[in-house]
Design a protein around this motif. Structure first.
Motif, PDB file in Angstrom:
ATOM      1  N   GLN A   9      38.341  34.721  57.847  1.00 18.38           N
ATOM      2  CA  GLN A   9      37.050  34.045  57.969  1.00 18.38           C
ATOM      3  C   GLN A   9      36.316  34.015  56.637  1.00 18.38           C
ATOM      4  N   LEU A  10      36.348  35.111  55.905  1.00 20.00           N
ATOM      5  CA  LEU A  10      35.735  35.145  54.583  1.00 20.00           C
ATOM      6  C   LEU A  10      36.463  34.216  53.617  1.00 20.00           C
ATOM      7  N   LYS A  11      37.772  34.211  53.714  1.00 21.80           N
ATOM      8  CA  LYS A  11      38.563  33.359  52.829  1.00 21.80           C
ATOM      9  C   LYS A  11      38.251  31.889  53.050  1.00 21.80           C
ATOM     10  N   ALA A  12      38.119  31.497  54.316  1.00 26.12           N
ATOM     11  CA  ALA A  12      37.843  30.096  54.613  1.00 26.12           C
ATOM     12  C   ALA A  12      36.419  29.701  54.231  1.00 26.12           C
ATOM     13  N   LYS A  13      35.474  30.592  54.416  1.00 24.56           N
ATOM     14  CA  LYS A  13      34.070  30.257  54.175  1.00 24.56           C
ATOM     15  C   LYS A  13      33.702  30.294  52.700  1.00 24.56           C
ATOM     16  N   PHE A  14      34.293  31.256  51.960  1.00 25.81           N
ATOM     17  CA  PHE A  14      33.894  31.441  50.563  1.00 25.81           C
ATOM     18  C   PHE A  14      35.027  31.130  49.574  1.00 25.81           C
ATOM     19  N   HIS A  15      36.116  30.591  50.082  1.00 29.57           N
ATOM     20  CA  HIS A  15      37.242  30.182  49.235  1.00 29.57           C
ATOM     21  C   HIS A  15      37.732  31.343  48.360  1.00 29.57           C
ATOM     22  N   LEU A  16      37.938  32.481  49.010  1.00 29.55           N
ATOM     23  CA  LEU A  16      38.415  33.643  48.273  1.00 29.55           C
ATOM     24  C   LEU A  16      39.824  33.394  47.747  1.00 29.55           C
ATOM     25  N   THR A  17      40.049  33.793  46.523  1.00 34.03           N
ATOM     26  CA  THR A  17      41.380  33.667  45.950  1.00 34.03           C
ATOM     27  C   THR A  17      42.295  34.727  46.544  1.00 34.03           C
ATOM     28  N   SER A  18      43.592  34.531  46.392  1.00 30.87           N
ATOM     29  CA  SER A  18      44.555  35.507  46.915  1.00 30.87           C
ATOM     30  C   SER A  18      44.395  36.855  46.229  1.00 30.87           C
ATOM     31  N   LYS A  19      43.979  36.838  44.943  1.00 29.32           N
ATOM     32  CA  LYS A  19      43.773  38.095  44.233  1.00 29.32           C
ATOM     33  C   LYS A  19      42.601  38.870  44.826  1.00 29.32           C
ATOM     34  N   PHE A  20      41.501  38.177  45.088  1.00 30.06           N
ATOM     35  CA  PHE A  20      40.362  38.835  45.716  1.00 30.06           C
ATOM     36  C   PHE A  20      40.745  39.383  47.083  1.00 30.06           C
ATOM     37  N   GLN A  21      41.519  38.603  47.827  1.00 28.18           N
ATOM     38  CA  GLN A  21      41.923  39.026  49.160  1.00 28.18           C
ATOM     39  C   GLN A  21      42.786  40.289  49.102  1.00 28.18           C
ATOM     40  N   SER A  22      43.675  40.362  48.128  1.00 30.50           N
ATOM     41  CA  SER A  22      44.531  41.552  47.999  1.00 30.50           C
ATOM     42  C   SER A  22      43.709  42.774  47.624  1.00 30.50           C
ATOM     43  N   TYR A  23      42.675  42.606  46.792  1.00 33.62           N
ATOM     44  CA  TYR A  23      41.815  43.728  46.423  1.00 33.62           C
ATOM     45  C   TYR A  23      41.102  44.288  47.651  1.00 33.62           C
ATOM     46  N   VAL A  24      40.609  43.398  48.482  1.00 38.54           N
ATOM     47  CA  VAL A  24      39.858  43.820  49.666  1.00 38.54           C
ATOM     48  C   VAL A  24      40.743  44.594  50.633  1.00 38.54           C
ATOM     49  N   PHE A  84      35.983  45.086  38.306  1.00 35.89           N
ATOM     50  CA  PHE A  84      35.075  43.948  38.469  1.00 35.89           C
ATOM     51  C   PHE A  84      35.803  42.682  38.031  1.00 35.89           C
ATOM     52  N   GLU A  85      35.730  41.671  38.881  1.00 30.31           N
ATOM     53  CA  GLU A  85      36.368  40.382  38.589  1.00 30.31           C
ATOM     54  C   GLU A  85      35.359  39.263  38.871  1.00 30.31           C
ATOM     55  N   TYR A  86      35.444  38.217  38.045  1.00 26.37           N
ATOM     56  CA  TYR A  86      34.561  37.061  38.255  1.00 26.37           C
ATOM     57  C   TYR A  86      35.389  35.785  38.178  1.00 26.37           C
ATOM     58  N   ASN A  87      35.234  34.948  39.208  1.00 26.60           N
ATOM     59  CA  ASN A  87      35.925  33.665  39.269  1.00 26.60           C
ATOM     60  C   ASN A  87      34.930  32.563  38.949  1.00 26.60           C
ATOM     61  N   ASP A  88      35.107  31.920  37.803  1.00 24.47           N
ATOM     62  CA  ASP A  88      34.155  30.898  37.372  1.00 24.47           C
ATOM     63  C   ASP A  88      34.227  29.639  38.221  1.00 24.47           C
ATOM     64  N   GLN A  89      35.391  29.352  38.788  1.00 24.22           N
ATOM     65  CA  GLN A  89      35.544  28.134  39.587  1.00 24.22           C
ATOM     66  C   GLN A  89      34.746  28.201  40.883  1.00 24.22           C
ATOM     67  N   THR A  90      34.821  29.353  41.554  1.00 22.70           N
ATOM     68  CA  THR A  90      34.088  29.510  42.817  1.00 22.70           C
ATOM     69  C   THR A  90      32.742  30.186  42.628  1.00 22.70           C
ATOM     70  N   LYS A  91      32.426  30.597  41.387  1.00 24.60           N
ATOM     71  CA  LYS A  91      31.176  31.301  41.093  1.00 24.60           C
ATOM     72  C   LYS A  91      31.026  32.544  41.982  1.00 24.60           C
ATOM     73  N   THR A  92      32.117  33.270  42.081  1.00 16.34           N
ATOM     74  CA  THR A  92      32.159  34.438  42.956  1.00 16.34           C
ATOM     75  C   THR A  92      32.565  35.667  42.152  1.00 16.34           C
ATOM     76  N   ALA A  93      31.832  36.738  42.341  1.00 15.20           N
ATOM     77  CA  ALA A  93      32.133  37.997  41.676  1.00 15.20           C
ATOM     78  C   ALA A  93      32.585  39.022  42.704  1.00 15.20           C
ATOM     79  N   MET A  94      33.533  39.860  42.309  1.00 18.98           N
ATOM     80  CA  MET A  94      34.003  40.926  43.196  1.00 18.98           C
ATOM     81  C   MET A  94      33.925  42.255  42.462  1.00 18.98           C
TER      82      MET A  94
END
Length: 304
Positions: free
Chosen positions: A26-41, A50-60
């Motif tokens: 659900q988070l992946k579909a709503k916020f377009h989480l990358t596979s890398k972010f998903q694996s971290y979670v 700390f990681e930042y994705n400039d394309q989705t403007k999302t920080a983890m």
């Protein structure tokens, strides 16, 4: 458990406790989480980062949080995940890290909270979570000081408690070192106006404050670990001395107990020996035995 709340003038906070696969999807579909972010979670052993994705403007952010074990008096360290977008803060953690949700709830419910970014809320949360490290170090120091109050030798109970403190400090030291690296990564990613992560001056100042507090916890943890290590060496020296004293005592007694069988063995043989005749010959054997025992004790004490 997936919960979403509206906080801070229309911004959103999503709390995911004990995340299941459907929650992550659900988070992946709503916020377009990358596979890398998903694996971290989904990695329960992920180190702080700390990681930042400039394309989705999302920080983890992965942060090591210290929590008390439910069935023991010891503490354990677990990774907690945070995802920050322009108007949403997502916290993902196991059930035993409920202090994260409680701290965030308290931050959002503060009266008179001005319009602020979710990143600032996250940094304020990190400040509060770092206090738990300080509290645990204070508690370890109290226990360490109690373990220094032994008499001649430490007991088995004291040795076990010292071993437990050493194990806890290994985990605490590793966790706080990782947290320092993570906060420095945030600082590097937004240190300049040309960086992908755009930070305000207040956010940069808050990052610097959190870094100072985290480094202070790091130094206190290292100092405590060294003190516990010195105490452990003291315990080892005392135990080695006790073992040496015990072996010396047993050696002396083995030599003393070996004398009577030697004397009686000689005089029990069917052959002519000095002082073997007469009604009081047995007194001669006793005197020889006593002289040899006294000589052994004298020589041992002289060498000591």
């Amino acid at each position: 458990m997936y919960q979403e709340k509206v906080v801070l003038n229309g911004q959103h906070w999503i709390s995911v406790i004990d995340p299941k696969d459907e929650d992550i999807q659900q988070l992946k579909a709503k916020f377009h989480l990358t596979s890398k972010f998903q694996s971290y979670v989904q990695d329960a052993r992920e180190r702080s980062r700390f990681e930042y994705n400039d394309q989705t403007k999302t920080a983890m952010l992965i942060w090591q949080v210290i929590v008390k074990h439910e069935s023991m008096t010891e503490y354990q360290v677990i990774p907690v995940s945070f995802i920050v977008t322009e108007d949403t803060l997502i916290s993902i953690h196991p059930k035993n890290a409920s202090l994260v949700t409680q701290a965030l709830q308290a931050l959002f419910e503060q009266q008179g909270t001005p319009l602020t970014s979710m990143l600032r809320i996250l940094l304020q949360l990190l400040w509060r979570l770092n206090d738990h490290y300080m509290d645990q170090i204070d508690e370890i120091n109290i226990l360490r000081e109690a373990l220094t109050k032994f008499h001649n030798n430490p007991s088995n109970r004291q040795i076990k408690r010292l071993s437990s403190l050493s194990n806890q400090l290994v985990h605490l030291t590793t966790a706080i070192d990782n947290n320092v690296m993570a906060i420095q990564q945030i600082k590097i990613n937004g240190n300049d106006a040309t960086d992908e992560l755009v930070l305000t001056d207040k956010e940069r100042n808050l990052i610097a404050d959190v870094e100072v507090e985290t480094k202070q916890s790091q130094q206190m943890t290292q100092d405590t670990a060294e003190l516990v290590d010195h105490l452990s060496n003291t315990y080892n020296n005392l135990l080695n001395n006790t073992l040496n004293d015990t072996m010396r005592f047993l050696t002396i007694w083995s030599l003393i107990l070996a004398v009577p069988p030697i004397i009686s063995g000689f005089y029990g043989m069917n052959m002519h020996l000095p002082l073997a005749k007469g009604n009081f010959a047995w007194l001669g054997t006793i005197m020889m035995t006593a002289i040899l025992i006294i000589s052994i004790v004298y020589l041992v004490k002289k060498r000591k």
